[in-house]
Design an enzyme around this catalytic site. Structure first.
Site, PDB file in Angstrom:
ATOM      1  N   CYS A 162       6.019 -10.027  -3.225  1.00 40.05           N
ATOM      2  CA  CYS A 162       4.936 -10.124  -2.232  1.00 40.05           C
ATOM      3  C   CYS A 162       4.338 -11.522  -2.157  1.00 40.05           C
ATOM      4  O   CYS A 162       3.612 -11.830  -1.218  1.00 40.05           O
ATOM      5  CB  CYS A 162       3.838  -9.114  -2.549  1.00 40.05           C
ATOM      6  SG  CYS A 162       4.449  -7.435  -2.574  1.00 40.05           S
TER       7      CYS A 162
ATOM      8  N   ASN B  16       1.504  -2.155   3.122  1.00 39.79           N
ATOM      9  CA  ASN B  16       1.897  -3.343   2.360  1.00 39.79           C
ATOM     10  C   ASN B  16       3.237  -3.844   2.898  1.00 39.79           C
ATOM     11  O   ASN B  16       4.265  -3.197   2.715  1.00 39.79           O
ATOM     12  CB  ASN B  16       2.000  -2.946   0.878  1.00 39.79           C
ATOM     13  CG  ASN B  16       2.435  -4.095  -0.014  1.00 39.79           C
ATOM     14  OD1 ASN B  16       2.842  -5.145   0.463  1.00 39.79           O
ATOM     15  ND2 ASN B  16       2.346  -3.881  -1.316  1.00 39.79           N
TER      16      ASN B  16
ATOM     17  N   HIS C  79      -3.054 -11.063   0.259  1.00 43.69           N
ATOM     18  CA  HIS C  79      -1.919 -10.135   0.386  1.00 43.69           C
ATOM     19  C   HIS C  79      -2.489  -8.726   0.504  1.00 43.69           C
ATOM     20  O   HIS C  79      -3.420  -8.356  -0.202  1.00 43.69           O
ATOM     21  CB  HIS C  79      -1.008 -10.258  -0.839  1.00 43.69           C
ATOM     22  CG  HIS C  79      -0.036  -9.136  -0.945  1.00 43.69           C
ATOM     23  ND1 HIS C  79       0.772  -8.765   0.112  1.00 43.69           N
ATOM     24  CD2 HIS C  79       0.262  -8.293  -1.965  1.00 43.69           C
ATOM     25  CE1 HIS C  79       1.521  -7.740  -0.257  1.00 43.69           C
ATOM     26  NE2 HIS C  79       1.230  -7.429  -1.521  1.00 43.69           N
TER      27      HIS C  79
HETATM   28  O1  UT7 Z   1       2.207  -5.587  -3.460  1.00 43.89           O
HETATM   29  C1  UT7 Z   1       1.914  -6.005  -4.748  1.00 43.89           C
HETATM   30  C2  UT7 Z   1       2.238  -5.043  -5.809  1.00 43.89           C
HETATM   31  N1  UT7 Z   1       1.663  -3.743  -5.638  1.00 43.89           N
HETATM   32  C3  UT7 Z   1       0.444  -3.460  -6.118  1.00 43.89           C
HETATM   33  O2  UT7 Z   1      -0.242  -4.308  -6.610  1.00 43.89           O
HETATM   34  C4  UT7 Z   1       0.025  -2.010  -6.048  1.00 43.89           C
HETATM   35  C5  UT7 Z   1      -0.976  -1.727  -7.116  1.00 43.89           C
HETATM   36  N2  UT7 Z   1      -1.293  -0.341  -7.300  1.00 43.89           N
HETATM   37  C6  UT7 Z   1      -1.908   0.454  -6.393  1.00 43.89           C
HETATM   38  O3  UT7 Z   1      -2.151   0.029  -5.276  1.00 43.89           O
HETATM   39  C7  UT7 Z   1      -2.350   1.833  -6.800  1.00 43.89           C
HETATM   40  O4  UT7 Z   1      -2.106   1.973  -8.181  1.00 43.89           O
HETATM   41  C8  UT7 Z   1      -1.633   2.980  -6.047  1.00 43.89           C
HETATM   42  C9  UT7 Z   1      -2.122   3.070  -4.604  1.00 43.89           C
HETATM   43  C10 UT7 Z   1      -0.125   2.746  -6.073  1.00 43.89           C
HETATM   44  C11 UT7 Z   1      -1.910   4.321  -6.711  1.00 43.89           C
HETATM   45  O5  UT7 Z   1      -3.315   4.539  -6.835  1.00 43.89           O
HETATM   46  P1  UT7 Z   1      -3.923   5.047  -8.222  1.00 43.89           P
HETATM   47  O6  UT7 Z   1      -5.349   5.278  -8.012  1.00 43.89           O
HETATM   48  O7  UT7 Z   1      -3.516   4.017  -9.253  1.00 43.89           O
HETATM   49  O8  UT7 Z   1      -3.199   6.438  -8.430  1.00 43.89           O
HETATM   50  P2  UT7 Z   1      -2.216   6.897  -9.602  1.00 43.89           P
HETATM   51  O9  UT7 Z   1      -0.881   6.234  -9.506  1.00 43.89           O
HETATM   52  O10 UT7 Z   1      -2.929   6.804 -10.920  1.00 43.89           O
HETATM   53  O11 UT7 Z   1      -2.018   8.435  -9.246  1.00 43.89           O
HETATM   54  C12 UT7 Z   1      -3.131   9.343  -9.291  1.00 43.89           C
HETATM   55  C13 UT7 Z   1      -2.644  10.702  -8.873  1.00 43.89           C
HETATM   56  C14 UT7 Z   1      -1.421  11.193  -9.664  1.00 43.89           C
HETATM   57  O12 UT7 Z   1      -1.593  12.568  -9.901  1.00 43.89           O
HETATM   58  P3  UT7 Z   1      -2.075  13.102 -11.347  1.00 43.89           P
HETATM   59  O13 UT7 Z   1      -1.032  12.621 -12.311  1.00 43.89           O
HETATM   60  O14 UT7 Z   1      -3.414  12.442 -11.574  1.00 43.89           O
HETATM   61  O15 UT7 Z   1      -2.133  14.564 -11.161  1.00 43.89           O
HETATM   62  C15 UT7 Z   1      -0.279  10.987  -8.701  1.00 43.89           C
HETATM   63  O16 UT7 Z   1       0.798  11.877  -8.943  1.00 43.89           O
HETATM   64  O17 UT7 Z   1      -2.239  10.713  -7.499  1.00 43.89           O
HETATM   65  C16 UT7 Z   1      -0.933  11.282  -7.372  1.00 43.89           C
HETATM   66  N3  UT7 Z   1      -0.254  10.657  -6.257  1.00 43.89           N
HETATM   67  C17 UT7 Z   1      -0.357  11.094  -4.982  1.00 43.89           C
HETATM   68  N4  UT7 Z   1      -1.021  12.141  -4.434  1.00 43.89           N
HETATM   69  C18 UT7 Z   1      -0.948  12.312  -3.105  1.00 43.89           C
HETATM   70  C19 UT7 Z   1       0.543   9.542  -6.254  1.00 43.89           C
HETATM   71  N5  UT7 Z   1       0.960   9.273  -5.022  1.00 43.89           N
HETATM   72  C20 UT7 Z   1       0.417  10.204  -4.211  1.00 43.89           C
HETATM   73  C21 UT7 Z   1       0.459  10.446  -2.823  1.00 43.89           C
HETATM   74  N6  UT7 Z   1      -0.218  11.493  -2.314  1.00 43.89           N
HETATM   75  N7  UT7 Z   1       1.154   9.653  -1.980  1.00 43.89           N
END
Ligand code: UT7
Length: 333
Positions: free
Chosen positions: A118, A288, A258
């Site tokens: 990115c 993104n 970004h």
């Molecule tokens: O481009 C440069 C590189 N990329 C980044 O820098 C991205 C950085 N990270 C992020 O933007 C965030 O971490 C995400 C948007 C990817 C995820 O957000 P989060 O608040 O960190 O969520 P998480 O991964 O901790 O997931 C929380 C919950 C999980 O369920 P449990 O285990 O708590 O029951 C996931 O399974 O959300 C669940 N989950 C979803 N639920 C509904 C993950 N993806 C989804 C989804 N819809 N699409």
């Protein structure tokens, strides 16, 4: 000693695929919902490209580049250098930049790609700016272009809801004086490369059939582990850029970050004490788009009249590699 020239942006352009994929559309594909996607990322919709609609990486980059060249009033044969930030070129080689060089008929330009996830656009911008400072280049085209939809696993809700396709481009000319790119700052940490990667398909191409069977060409991401690191890296590299130019946070008129996650952008702005009304975001409409996100946002901000003459503009990015970077610009157009 004569002062070195610097690169100044004299034209911006962008291109986005026609097809809009909304969060509601995604609810039909994976186990997700609009509320989760908006709350966790700020994304409402993204664009998905198709080669059948002439939206390959080369097509999108060429369209963005033409828009930037038109705004600059510069013909392609005046370009000395074309640099593309991308991880999704149409071919392993020739480079996306060479394919754009051909489609623009930019007969006098050196052309190459930069792979920095990115941060690809900021890495590419830095290469072109450095070449201008050295005197080896006078007019450069710098692009960020991605078709991330082509490497997404549409069964993985943790990644497929976040990413999208698009392109942005800027034209730089060599100029003496106080306007233009003030500095660029780049960093990497390959030890954390496994937090965001697409595994196979490059030098492992002979094993391509195994790769298809194992679906191992898809983008893999540990979003949660990237999240905090992204905020820390973006904040520290922005502070480095400010210190390098003897500026403080209050001197920043606009930040164009970004667009990975609205919460990352808000937390970085908060750390830097930059109010969100100075921060340009369009993640809600594009998701993104990796290396395309900064030039796409910059073109929208520019064409929308958000960037005033004399403004100090901070660009910051973070992505696969890991890589991160910043640039400070004094804007005039
Ligand atoms: O481009 C440069 C590189 N990329 C980044 O820098 C991205 C950085 N990270 C992020 O933007 C965030 O971490 C995400 C948007 C990817 C995820 O957000 P989060 O608040 O960190 O969520 P998480 O991964 O901790 O997931 C929380 C919950 C999980 O369920 P449990 O285990 O708590 O029951 C996931 O399974 O959300 C669940 N989950 C979803 N639920 C509904 C993950 N993806 C989804 C989804 N819809 N699409």
């Amino acid at each position: 000693m004569a002062t070195m020239p610097r690169g100044r942006i004299v034209g911006t352009g962008s291109a986005a695929p026609k097809k809009i994929l909304s969060n509601a559309d995604l609810e039909e594909i994976v186990d997700t919902n609009d509320e989760w996607i908006v709350r966790r990322s700020g994304i409402q919709e993204r664009r998905i490209s198709s080669k059948d609609r002439n939206e390959t990486t080369t097509d999108l980059a060429t369209q963005a580049s033409r828009n930037a060249l038109d705004m600059a009033g510069i013909s392609p044969d005046k370009l000395d250098m074309i640099v593309a930030g991308t991880v999704t070129p149409d071919r392993q080689f020739p480079s996306a930049a060479c394919m754009v060089q051909e489609s623009l008929d930019a007969g006098n330009a050196a052309a190459f790609d930069v792979s920095a996830g990115c941060s690809g656009f900021l890495y590419a911008l830095s290469m072109a700016h450095n070449a201008i400072q050295c005197g080896t280049c006078k007019t450069a085209l710098v692009m960020g272009v991605e078709r991330l939809s082509t490497i997404l696993n549409w069964e993985d809700r943790g990644t497929c809801v976040l990413l999208g396709d698009g392109a942005g481009a800027v034209v730089l000319t060599a100029e003496k004086g106080d306007n233009g790119i003030l500095s660029t700052h780049l960093r990497s940490d390959g030890s954390l490369g496994n937090l965001l990667y697409s595994s196979e398909g490059k030098s492992s191409l002979p094993e391509i059939l195994d790769c298809v069977e194992q679906k191992s060409f898809y983008l893999e991401m540990e979003g949660n582990r990237l999240f905090k690191r992204a905020i820390n890296c973006l904040t520290s590299i922005a502070r480095e850029a400010l210190a390098h130019n003897a500026m403080c946070e209050a001197d920043i008129d606009n930040m164009i970050p970004h667009q990975a996650n609205l919460r990352i952008i808000q937390a970085t702005a908060k750390n830097l004490k930059i109010s969100m009304d100075k921060v340009y975001t369009n993640i809600h409409r594009y998701g993104n788009t990796s290396s395309a996100s900064i030039p796409l946002a910059m073109d929208e901000a520019n064409r929308g009249g958000h960037l005033e003459t004399g403004a100090n503009i901070l660009l910051v990015s973070f992505g696969a590699g890991l890589t991160w970077g910043a640039s400070l610009l004094k804007w005039t157009m």
